[in-house]
Enzyme design. Structure first.
Site, PDB file in Angstrom:
ATOM      1  CB  CYS A 257      -0.982  -0.020   1.167  1.00  0.00           C
ATOM      2  SG  CYS A 257      -0.238   0.148   2.809  1.00  0.00           S
ATOM      3  CG  HIS A 305      -4.602   0.144   3.623  1.00  0.00           C
ATOM      4  ND1 HIS A 305      -3.907  -0.834   2.956  1.00  0.00           N
ATOM      5  CD2 HIS A 305      -5.468   0.659   2.697  1.00  0.00           C
ATOM      6  CE1 HIS A 305      -4.324  -0.924   1.710  1.00  0.00           C
ATOM      7  NE2 HIS A 305      -5.273  -0.017   1.524  1.00  0.00           N
ATOM      8  CG  HIS A 317      -6.509   0.547  -2.023  1.00  0.00           C
ATOM      9  ND1 HIS A 317      -6.724  -0.095  -0.829  1.00  0.00           N
ATOM     10  CD2 HIS A 317      -7.485   0.100  -2.860  1.00  0.00           C
ATOM     11  CE1 HIS A 317      -7.777  -0.886  -0.928  1.00  0.00           C
ATOM     12  NE2 HIS A 317      -8.260  -0.789  -2.145  1.00  0.00           N
TER      13      HIS A 317
END
Length: 341
Positions: A257, A305, A317
């Site tokens: 991420c 994240h 993402h």
């Protein structure tokens, strides 16, 4: 004539064995009846998703340790170079001092008053005496330089030693996080392996549909990025749609991420920290209602994240192991904060 012998009785040993066998069979049947039922596909998916999330938390810590290791390696290398150069300078100073001492010995081995008496040219002697005084002064300066250089070298060596110890600890932490991540992913894979072929195919198809739907038909609306760098970062990330999630990866063919967001902004000429927790502090924090395309979006309470806001409630993402870079609704994960770079 009929036999009057009594029928043979079964042996006690045989009765005991039969009884034990029957008891074991009853126990196994009872255990089977009370054993935990096989988890459903939905339960397996929930457990696997949880393990993937835990692996991502560990991945961000791994990324932080790796970034720290790289910085420490650079610092150690610089310090070792300084020590090497300093040692060379110290050796040169010592050699110079040795030459001065030799010259002084050769010219100053006789008492100055005797030299003056024996000199046929007192004026010439006085010139030489003046030179010797200057030499002694220069020698003292060189001695001070050597002492200063020795102190500096000692400090640099101690600093390099401390950095090496810190580097060793960081490498150990890095190995521990790597092992933790691999353990989580291995456990998730074991759960998936217990599914039937039909269940595996259904889960894979559902994830593939989610990726195709989010990536090809996402309505991003008409929001405009706040800056050219945000626009450039988002456009760069869009070119990586479909690239696989790989923990610890920073591109250009696979990403985790924070690897995706840091790579995207690097294409816009902006250097972001490696960890999502550090990226949260890399710009100005903003609320969800103020997000513009290209802004960072931080998720979860521990900020493990991160993605790029793409517009109209969509985030671009790298989601998790087994999934590809894609658009996804911002509401699918708990929002923490937005960050404008």
């Amino acid at each position: 004539m009929a036999s009057h012998r009594r029928p043979k009785q079964p042996s006690r040993t045989r009765v005991t064995v039969l009884t034990a066998t029957a008891a074991a069979a009853v126990a196994l049947t009872s255990q089977a009846a009370h054993a935990d039922p096989k988890p459903t596909k939905k339960e397996v998916k929930a457990k696997v998703d949880k393990l993937y999330e835990e692996a991502e938390v560990a991945t961000e810590k791994f990324n932080g340790a790796k970034e720290k290791q790289e910085k420490l390696e650079q610092q150690v290398g610089d310090l070792q170079d300084k020590v090497a150069r300093g040692q060379e300078e110290l050796n040169e100073l010592r050699n110079g001092l040795g030459s001065m001492a030799t010259a002084q010995y050769r010219s100053g081995g006789i008492d100055p008053s005797v030299q003056l008496m024996l000199s046929s040219d007192p004026d010439s002697y006085l010139d030489r005496a003046s030179t010797l005084d200057q030499l002694s002064g220069k020698q003292a300066d060189e001695l001070r330089k050597i002492a200063d250089k020795q102190r500096a070298l000692k400090q640099q060596r101690e600093e390099a030693s401390d950095k090496l110890e810190e580097l060793a600890d960081t490498r150990k932490a890095l190995g521990g996080k790597k092992k933790e991540i691999q353990g989580k992913l291995s456990e998730a894979q074991s759960l998936l392996n217990n599914l039937t072929a039909k269940e595996k195919a259904a889960m894979a198809a559902a994830d593939a549909r989610a990726s195709r739907a989010s990536s090809s038909r996402a309505d991003l609306g008409n929001d405009v990025p706040e800056s050219q760098r945000a626009a450039a970062a988002l456009n760069a990330a869009k070119t990586k749609i479909g690239s696989p999630y790989v923990w610890g990866a920073t591109g250009p063919s696979s990403f985790d991420c924070s690897g995706l967001t840091s790579w995207a902004y690097s294409q816009a000429g902006v250097s972001l920290p490696r960890m999502s927790q550090d990226q949260m502090n890399a710009g100005t924090r903003i609320g969800q209602a103020d997000l513009k395309p290209g802004d960072l979006v931080i998720f979860y309470g521990d900020a493990h994240h991160v993605g790029l806001y793409a517009g109209n409630g969509q985030v671009l993402h790298a989601p998790k192991p087994g999934a590809n870079v894609r658009f996804e609704a911002i509401g699918n994960m708990p929002f923490n904060t937005g960050v404008r770079i």
